[in-house]
Design a protein around this motif. Structure first.
Motif, PDB file in Angstrom:
ATOM      1  N   ASN A 152       0.832  -1.203   0.000  1.00  0.00           N
ATOM      2  CA  ASN A 152       0.000   0.000   0.000  1.00  0.00           C
ATOM      3  C   ASN A 152       0.865   1.250   0.000  1.00  0.00           C
ATOM      4  O   ASN A 152       1.389   1.624   1.036  1.00  0.00           O
ATOM      5  CB  ASN A 152      -0.906  -0.031   1.222  1.00  0.00           C
ATOM      6  CG  ASN A 152      -1.789   1.193   1.303  1.00  0.00           C
ATOM      7  OD1 ASN A 152      -1.973   1.893   0.318  1.00  0.00           O
ATOM      8  ND2 ASN A 152      -2.320   1.437   2.485  1.00  0.00           N
ATOM      9  N   PRO A 153       1.024   1.894  -1.118  1.00  0.00           N
ATOM     10  CA  PRO A 153       0.357   1.599  -2.388  1.00  0.00           C
ATOM     11  C   PRO A 153       1.210   0.784  -3.345  1.00  0.00           C
ATOM     12  O   PRO A 153       2.408   0.697  -3.196  1.00  0.00           O
ATOM     13  CB  PRO A 153       0.165   2.993  -2.973  1.00  0.00           C
ATOM     14  CG  PRO A 153       1.376   3.738  -2.494  1.00  0.00           C
ATOM     15  CD  PRO A 153       1.730   3.175  -1.162  1.00  0.00           C
ATOM     16  N   ASP A 164       5.309   0.621  -1.243  1.00  0.00           N
ATOM     17  CA  ASP A 164       5.309   0.496   0.219  1.00  0.00           C
ATOM     18  C   ASP A 164       4.744  -0.864   0.590  1.00  0.00           C
ATOM     19  O   ASP A 164       3.829  -1.359  -0.063  1.00  0.00           O
ATOM     20  CB  ASP A 164       4.474   1.621   0.849  1.00  0.00           C
ATOM     21  CG  ASP A 164       4.586   1.624   2.370  1.00  0.00           C
ATOM     22  OD1 ASP A 164       5.629   1.171   2.885  1.00  0.00           O
ATOM     23  OD2 ASP A 164       3.636   2.082   3.041  1.00  0.00           O
TER      24      ASP A 164
HETATM   25 MG    MG Z   1       1.771   3.166   2.586  1.00  0.00          MG
END
Ligand code: MG
Ligand code: ADP
Length: 675
Positions: free
Chosen positions: A656-657, A669
């Motif tokens: 994420n993302p 991430d």
């Molecule tokens: Mg993140």
């Protein structure tokens, strides 16, 4: 597991048999005695005869073999009589008695005791705390419920005795035919999966209905259901669906997967029809009863009343899977030839209020001859001249030609027709919404295609994973993560020598979970000087915001362009890894717009997941935008699902993302959570 003698016993012992009408041991005895062909042994140490049968003090003194024992003695002596059953080599025992794990610590101890006796003597145990079992075809009523329902193809497994008896009572009134009924009770021995497996292969069973409150082994359940639903439908009513267990979540993924939603996904993926209420169950069961077990799409409504048929058509149009079909011109012409000019040959076919049985008959002849017609809903409203019963009677002639359902709307005027429908096993409903709802549900059970097994390499066992270890693990799973790790500020010049600007810099620290919230992320850094400055600023912010944070270094990535999406995994304790996909930002959290699958997820299934979210046009291209690389996203989803299966110690994965554009998808991430 062989359950043949359980459902077809030649001899039955009723332990705790009683002549006292208020006792369970009396009802059990009367119920098993209804079939005179079996040898029945009442067991009771204080009586000589019960209901004119000789009574025995223990199963051990019975001479012949016993296939099935029913136990209805007080909870504290169940283990004693069960042991005697073991010594007598009785293969199947139904324990009716309550007062076990449902009744606190003392009961739990008792349950453990009977479990170990069952294991020692290899006894199939049903219950304790259950209503019993029925095999309708062989006229076995080994329960303290009411009479046997009529014989038919529906098997019913229930975790609640009360839901069991009330459903059976309704079914008797509607003459719904059953094959087997099983009240599971506490499942100290046999579980819903054992019966599911048995019923899947049972030739008397054409459809399986389950009422479940909890699932013993979710993975086994899904595995069995996937196989069985290829052959026969499974309908599940699960209690407590709305109960949203709020659990502490450390990632987005956690909050997106309440257990009821996971259950829905598990059902969908295994081809199970999952329903919300008993009334929905009854609607679908009526279809089964009339032989309609496969989904029907293209429907024709045949009616003598305009208003109600319009309601029906609206409902069909707004249903998820049904289609109010366009009738072919050939068929329309045929209809025109037999119907009055005022009739409408479009769909709905409205044969007008004064229609007698004959007009229904002529229309059905023509509609049934049309190959394109998937199914017909026959509606009738009572006018003075309407031949209600005659019309009801003729439907049976068409039942084998097309799936036919009846909606005869009215009060007592319809009583006789209803009797005819029950007699002829024609699915009948008092209002259109019920039949359309049921027909729509039939489709939910078929959303299954053979999933190609996803491929990946086995990854070595890891313990607690920090940011960099997670990165390593994801990389070995075939998930590419960009970025380099820099330990010291002094290394910046050297390490950034070949990097492509602009870059993002983010803190690596075990104490910092949400990096940007803590000021640990800088984006759009354009050159080395800015990078040095960003380093200092991040360190300062982290020191301010996170007490005692130990900074291990920074990850630096070339800025990725594209749209932000989330790919997550959450390990459900019943069903194992659940994979979740959604758009980043507000979409997934506020709009709850996400899709889910149980692992493994093949690439083609992953594509479906991506296209399934409401905001998918955002990815496939709106207003002249180019579509993003869906395949690259699907590959990551598949890889995450495989990673989760191969590494059962991983609790959650949160990518994420993931930034996706026309050409590629990049994970910028990530977080992996272990217990
Ligand atoms: Mg993140
Ligand atoms: P956290 O979720 O811990 O706050 P992220 O690494 O997800 O940290 O960064 C926060 C946001 O910064 C991301 O959602 C994204 O919008 C942006 N971002 C981070 N890294 C990049 C990158 N390499 N390219 C483009 N945008 C990025």
């Amino acid at each position: 597991m062989n359950l043949t003698t359980l459902f077809n016993p030649k001899s039955i012992a009723v332990i705790g048999a009683s002549a006292d009408k208020n006792k369970l041991g009396y009802s059990l005895l009367v119920n098993v005695l209804a079939n005179k062909k079996r040898k029945i042994y009442p067991i009771n140490p204080t009586a000589k005869n019960i209901l004119r049968l000789p009574c025995y003090p223990s199963v051990k003194v019975v001479k012949g073999a016993i296939d099935l024992a029913l136990i209805a003695v007080p909870a504290d002596i169940v283990s004693i009589v069960l042991k005697e059953c073991g010594e007598k080599k009785i293969p199947n025992v139904v324990i009716i008695t309550a007062g076990f794990k449902e009744a606190g610590d003392e009961g739990l101890k008792r349950e453990q005791e009977i479990k170990s006796i069952a294991e020692k003597y290899k006894i199939n145990i049903i219950g304790p705390n259950c209503l019993g079992i029925m095999n309708v075809q062989s006229k076995l009523n080994a329960s303290f419920g009411g009479n046997l329902p009529s014989a038919g193809g529906l098997a019913f497994i229930s975790q609640s005795g009360a839901v069991g008896t009330s459903t059976l009572d309704w079914a008797i009134k509607e003459k719904i035919g059953f094959s087997k009924f099983i009240s599971l009770g506490n499942e100290a021995g046999l579980t819903e999966n054992d019966f599911l497996e048995y019923l899947g292969n049972d030739k008397d069973t054409t459809a399986i209905l389950m009422y479940l409150e909890a699932i013993t082994d979710g993975k086994k359940f899904v595995e069995l259901a996937k196989k069985i639903t290829q052959k026969k439908p499974i309908v599940v009513l699960k209690a407590g669906k709305t109960e949203r267990g709020l659990k502490a979540v450390s990632s987005h993924t956690g909050s997106l997967a309440p257990s009821d939603k996971i259950f829905e996904v598990a059902c969908r993926q295994s081809g199970i029809i999952s329903l919300n209420s008993l009334s929905e169950v009854f609607g679908v069961v009526k279809l089964f009863q009339s032989g309609i077990t496969k989904p029907i799409k293209d429907l024709v409504v045949l009616t003598n009343g305009g208003g109600p048929s319009i309601v029906a058509c609206d409902l069909i149009e707004s249903s998820k899977h049904l289609n109010l079909m366009e009738i072919s011109s050939v068929t329309k012409n045929k209809l025109r030839q037999v119907l009055p000019s005022t009739a409408s040959v479009n769909n709905p076919v409205d044969i007008i209020g004064d229609a007698l049985m004959d007009r229904y008959k002529q229309s059905l002849d023509i509609l049934c001859a049309d190959k394109k017609v998937g199914g017909i809903i026959v509606m009738l409203t009572p006018q003075k001249m309407t031949e209600i019963e005659e019309t009801a009677k003729i439907l049976k002639n068409y039942k084998n030609k097309k799936p036919i359902t009846a909606v005869f709307i009215g009060g007592s005027a319809m009583d006789e027709a209803k009797k005819i429908f029950i007699q002829e096993k024609i699915a009948n409903y008092t209002c259109p919404s019920k039949v359309i709802e049921a027909l729509d549900y039939l489709h939910t059970g078929t959303d299954q295609k053979k999933r190609q097994s996803a491929k990946s390499s086995k990854i070595g066992q890891q313990k607690s994973l920090d940011f960099l270890q997670s990165r390593q693990l994801l990389k070995t799973a075939g998930i590419n993560l960009t970025g380099i790790f820099i330990e010291k500020k002094l290394d910046l010049t050297e390490k950034l020598k070949n990097i492509k600007y602009p870059i993002a810099m983010k803190v690596v620290s075990d104490q910092v979970l949400h990096k940007s919230d803590a000021g640990g992320v800088k984006v759009n850094i354009k050159n080395l000087a800015e990078a040095v400055k960003a380093w200092d600023e991040i360190v300062k912010k982290i020191q301010q915001n996170v007490k005692k944070a130990k900074i291990d270094g920074m990850v630096v990535q070339t800025m990725a362009s594209g749209k932000e999406v989330i790919i997550g995994m959450l390990r459900d304790k019943t069903f194992g890894p659940v994979i979740i996909f959604g758009l980043g930002g507000i979409f997934v959290e506020i709009l709850q717009d996400s899709s889910m699958r149980l692992a493994p997820v093949s690439e083609s299934e992953a594509k479906k997941m991506i296209l399934e979210i409401k905001a998918s046009p955002f990815l496939t291209g709106v207003r002249g935008q180019k579509p993003v690389n869906i395949k690259a996203l699907a590959k990551i989803i598949t890889a995450v699902s495989v990673l989760a299966i191969k590494n059962p110690e991983i609790q959650e994965i949160d990518l994420n993302p993931v930034m996706v554009n026309e050409t590629s998808a990049e994970v910028v991430d990530w977080r992996i959570i272990n217990p």
